[in-house]
Design an enzyme around this catalytic site. Structure first.
Site, mmCIF file in Angstrom:
data_model
loop_
_atom_site.group_PDB
_atom_site.id
_atom_site.type_symbol
_atom_site.label_atom_id
_atom_site.label_comp_id
_atom_site.label_asym_id
_atom_site.label_seq_id
_atom_site.Cartn_x
_atom_site.Cartn_y
_atom_site.Cartn_z
ATOM 1 N N THR A 89 104.634 44.175 62.033
ATOM 2 C CA THR A 89 104.392 45.846 62.287
ATOM 3 C C THR A 89 104.421 46.283 60.921
ATOM 4 O O THR A 89 103.809 46.946 59.834
ATOM 5 C CB THR A 89 105.068 46.280 62.993
ATOM 6 O OG1 THR A 89 104.575 46.072 64.455
ATOM 7 C CG2 THR A 89 104.626 47.572 62.423
ATOM 8 N N GLN A 205 98.719 36.374 64.445
ATOM 9 C CA GLN A 205 98.070 35.779 65.785
ATOM 10 C C GLN A 205 97.766 34.457 65.240
ATOM 11 O O GLN A 205 97.321 33.224 65.970
ATOM 12 C CB GLN A 205 96.715 36.291 66.756
ATOM 13 C CG GLN A 205 97.319 36.875 67.192
ATOM 14 C CD GLN A 205 98.459 37.165 68.359
ATOM 15 O OE1 GLN A 205 98.212 36.199 68.436
ATOM 16 N NE2 GLN A 205 99.222 38.179 68.832
ATOM 17 N N SER A 225 103.986 37.051 61.465
ATOM 18 C CA SER A 225 105.374 37.446 62.439
ATOM 19 C C SER A 225 106.218 35.997 62.387
ATOM 20 O O SER A 225 105.204 35.337 63.451
ATOM 21 C CB SER A 225 104.911 38.384 63.664
ATOM 22 O OG SER A 225 106.123 38.377 64.809
ATOM 23 N N ALA A 226 107.184 35.789 63.087
ATOM 24 C CA ALA A 226 108.204 35.060 63.192
ATOM 25 C C ALA A 226 108.094 34.644 64.384
ATOM 26 O O ALA A 226 107.913 33.080 65.245
ATOM 27 C CB ALA A 226 109.084 34.317 62.683
ATOM 28 N N HIS A 227 108.064 35.521 65.277
ATOM 29 C CA HIS A 227 108.368 35.792 67.371
ATOM 30 C C HIS A 227 106.519 34.854 68.220
ATOM 31 O O HIS A 227 106.370 34.369 68.867
ATOM 32 C CB HIS A 227 108.698 36.239 67.682
ATOM 33 C CG HIS A 227 107.999 38.192 67.850
ATOM 34 N ND1 HIS A 227 106.993 38.071 68.779
ATOM 35 C CD2 HIS A 227 107.508 38.380 66.930
ATOM 36 C CE1 HIS A 227 106.932 39.406 68.933
ATOM 37 N NE2 HIS A 227 106.589 40.044 67.819
ATOM 38 N N THR A 263 119.739 44.104 52.924
ATOM 39 C CA THR A 263 119.858 43.243 53.048
ATOM 40 C C THR A 263 119.041 42.472 53.999
ATOM 41 O O THR A 263 118.711 43.021 54.794
ATOM 42 C CB THR A 263 121.358 43.644 53.693
ATOM 43 O OG1 THR A 263 122.178 44.237 52.847
ATOM 44 C CG2 THR A 263 122.454 42.014 53.711
ATOM 45 N N CYS A 354 101.333 46.089 72.458
ATOM 46 C CA CYS A 354 102.120 46.858 72.363
ATOM 47 C C CYS A 354 101.327 47.993 73.012
ATOM 48 O O CYS A 354 101.732 48.916 72.269
ATOM 49 C CB CYS A 354 101.970 46.810 70.943
ATOM 50 S SG CYS A 354 102.622 45.662 69.663
#
Length: 406
Positions: A89, A205, A225-227, A263, A354
Site C-alpha cells: 500500500t 499478487q 509485498s512480503a506477506h 528507521t 481490503c
C-alpha cells in the site's frame, strides 16, 4: 469442538485465502528468529542500521544483503533500485505521488509543462492505487481509468487511445487480486514510453505465482509485498529503475537512498528476502502445480448447481494466475457463504481483503460488467504452497454442504 446451530461439526482448518495473506513460511521464520530475542541481546543483530558502531554496521550489512536478494528475485539490475517500504500500500502510494511529482517537475524544467497533468490507470486496480489517483484529481490532475474487457484484460489499443502529450504516468497492475487476469504489461509499458510517460505496475499478487522480471517487463516502477508470498506483514518494496525521476513520498532522515525515510525494519527485510527466495526458486514447477489445483477447483465448483465461473477460463490457461478461483453463486450472498464455510473450517473470501466489510459489490466485478445481484454472490478461493488436491476436494464438498443449508 461443539457443533454449530446447524448441527455441523467444524473440521480441520483449511485455508483458501492466500491472496489476502499467505501463511508465514519456514524460511522467513528462521531468517527472522535472530531478531526476535528480547532485551539488549536483540540489539546485537537488530539494532539501528544507520548506527556507526559494530552492531549498527552488522544490521546495515544484513539489510543490504536482503536488498540484493529481493532485487535478484524480481529481476532488478541493481540492488539500490529496491526501496523497502511498510508494505505494498505504501509502495503504491509512493509510486503514484513520487513518480507523478517528479515527472511533472521534469516537464516544467524542460520548458514543456502539460496543459493539465494526466495519469492513466485501470478500473481493476487495488484501492492503494485508485485512492492516490483520486487525491491527484483533487490537486488538478486528470485521471483516465481504463475499463477492462469482460474477461478482465486491459488491451494495448485501449491504452493507446487514452495516451496524449500530457500523459505523465501510467499504472496498470500485473495481475488482478480477484479474478486473476494477467495484464500484457510489457506491451502496455512500451506504449507508455513511446508517449513519454513513466510506467508503474502493482505486482503484489504476481510475485511468487508467475515469474516476475521487472527489466523484461520494461517497467519504471513496481510494487511488492512480503506477506503475500509467505513473508511477514508490514514490509514491502518499491522497485524504481535507475535514473527514473522520483520524489520521496516519506521524507525525514533520508534512508533508503533518500527515497523512503524512516528507521529500517531489518527483521522484516530478512524475512521478506527469505520468503522471496522460497517463492521464486522453483517458480515454474509451482506454477504448473497450482494451475492444476485451480483447474480442479473450477471443475468441482462449477459442477455444483447455481455456481459459475466469473470470467471464462480454459483449463491450463496461462492468461490467469494459477492460484485464484473466482465464482459467482446464485441465490446466496458472499457473506452468508463465507460464514457457513468458516463454521466448516474453511477460510475463503468474497474478494479483496481490503474491502471485506463493504456491502457494495466489488469495483472489479462492476468494471467487468457483472450485475450487482450476481456480484453479491462472489466467492474467491486462493491457495498456495501448502495446498493439496485433498484440500481442494474437501473445499468442493464443503461448498456443496454450505449451499444445502436452509
Amino acid at each position: 469442538m461443539a457443533a454449530d446451530e446447524q448441527g455441523v461439526q467444524a473440521q480441520e482448518f483449511h485455508y483458501f485465502d492466500y491472496a489476502a495473506t499467505a501463511p508465514l513460511c519456514e524460511e522467513a521464520a528462521l531468517a527472522m528468529a535472530p531478531y526476535l530475542v528480547p532485551g539488549v541481546a536483540n540489539l546485537q543483530v537488530g539494532g539501528n542500521a544507520n548506527a556507526l558502531y559494530t552492531a549498527g554496521r552488522e544490521a546495515f550489512a544484513a539489510m543490504e544483503q536482503a536488498r540484493r536478494t529481493v532485487a535478484a528475485c524480481v529481476g532488478a539490475k541493481r540492488p539500490d533500485e529496491v526501496v523497502f517500504a511498510a508494505g505494498a500500500t505504501e509502495a503504491d502510494n509512493a509510486a503514484m505521488f513520487g513518480l507523478g511529482s517528479a515527472a511533472l517537475a521534469k516537464r516544467k524544467q524542460q520548458g514543456r509543462p502539460p496543459a493539465q497533468p494526466h495519469l492513466i490507470t485501470t478500473a481493476l486496480e487495488h484501492e492503494a492505487v485508485l485512492q492516490p489517483c483520486k487525491r491527484l484529481e483533487q490537486h488538478g490532475w486528470r485521471v483516465t481509468r481504463l475499463n477492462p474487457t469482460a474477461e478482465g484484460f486491459v488491451t494495448p489499443s485501449a491504452l493507446q487511445q487514452a495516451l496524449c502529450e500530457d500523459t505523465l504516468v501510467v499504472s496498470v497492475q500485473l495481475a488482478n487480486a480477484e479474478v486473476g487476469s494477467i495484464q500484457p504489461v510489457a506491451e502496455l509499458a512500451q506504449a507508455a514510453h513511446k508517449a513519454g510517460a513513466v510506467f508503474h505496475t502493482d505486482a503484489t499478487q504476481a510475485l511468487g505465482k508467475i515469474p516476475v522480471d521487472v527489466r523484461g517487463l520494461g517497467v519504471d516502477a513496481a510494487s511488492f509485498s512480503a506477506h503475500k508470498i509467505g513473508g511477514p506483514k508490514g514490509i514491502g518494496a518499491l522497485y524504481v529503475a535507475a535514473r527514473t525521476p522520483f520524489d520521496a513520498y516519506l521524507t525525514g532522515g533520508g534512508q533508503e537512498g533518500g527515497k523512503r525515510s524512516g528507521t529500517q525494519n531489518v527483521c522484516g527485510m530478512a524475512g521478506f528476502a527469505a520468503a522471496a527466495v522460497a517463492a521464486t526458486e522453483n517458480i515454474r514447477e509451482e506454477q504448473v502445480r497450482l494451475a492444476r489445483l485451480r483447474d480442479r477447483l473450477y471443475a468441482g465448483l462449477t459442477a455444483l448447481p447455481g455456481v459459475r465461473a466469473t470470467v471464462p477460463q480454459a483449463p491450463g490457461s496461462g492468461a490467469f494466475l494459477p492460484n485464484i478461483v473466482h465464482v459467482l453463486v446464485a441465490g446466496v450472498e458472499s457473506e452468508t457463504l463465507i460464514l457457513r464455510l468458516d463454521k466448516l473450517g474453511f477460510c475463503v473470501s468474497g474478494g479483496s481483503a481490503c474491502a471485506t466489510h463493504s456491502l457494495e459489490p466489488s469495483h472489479v466485478l462492476t468494471a467487468l460488467g457483472v450485475p450487482g445481484d450476481a456480484a453479491r454472490g462472489a466467492l474467491r478461493c486462493s491457495f498456495g504452497r501448502y495446498t493439496t488436491e485433498a484440500h481442494v476436494d474437501a473445499l468442493v464438498q464443503a461448498v456443496q454442504q454450505a449451499l444445502q443449508w436452509d
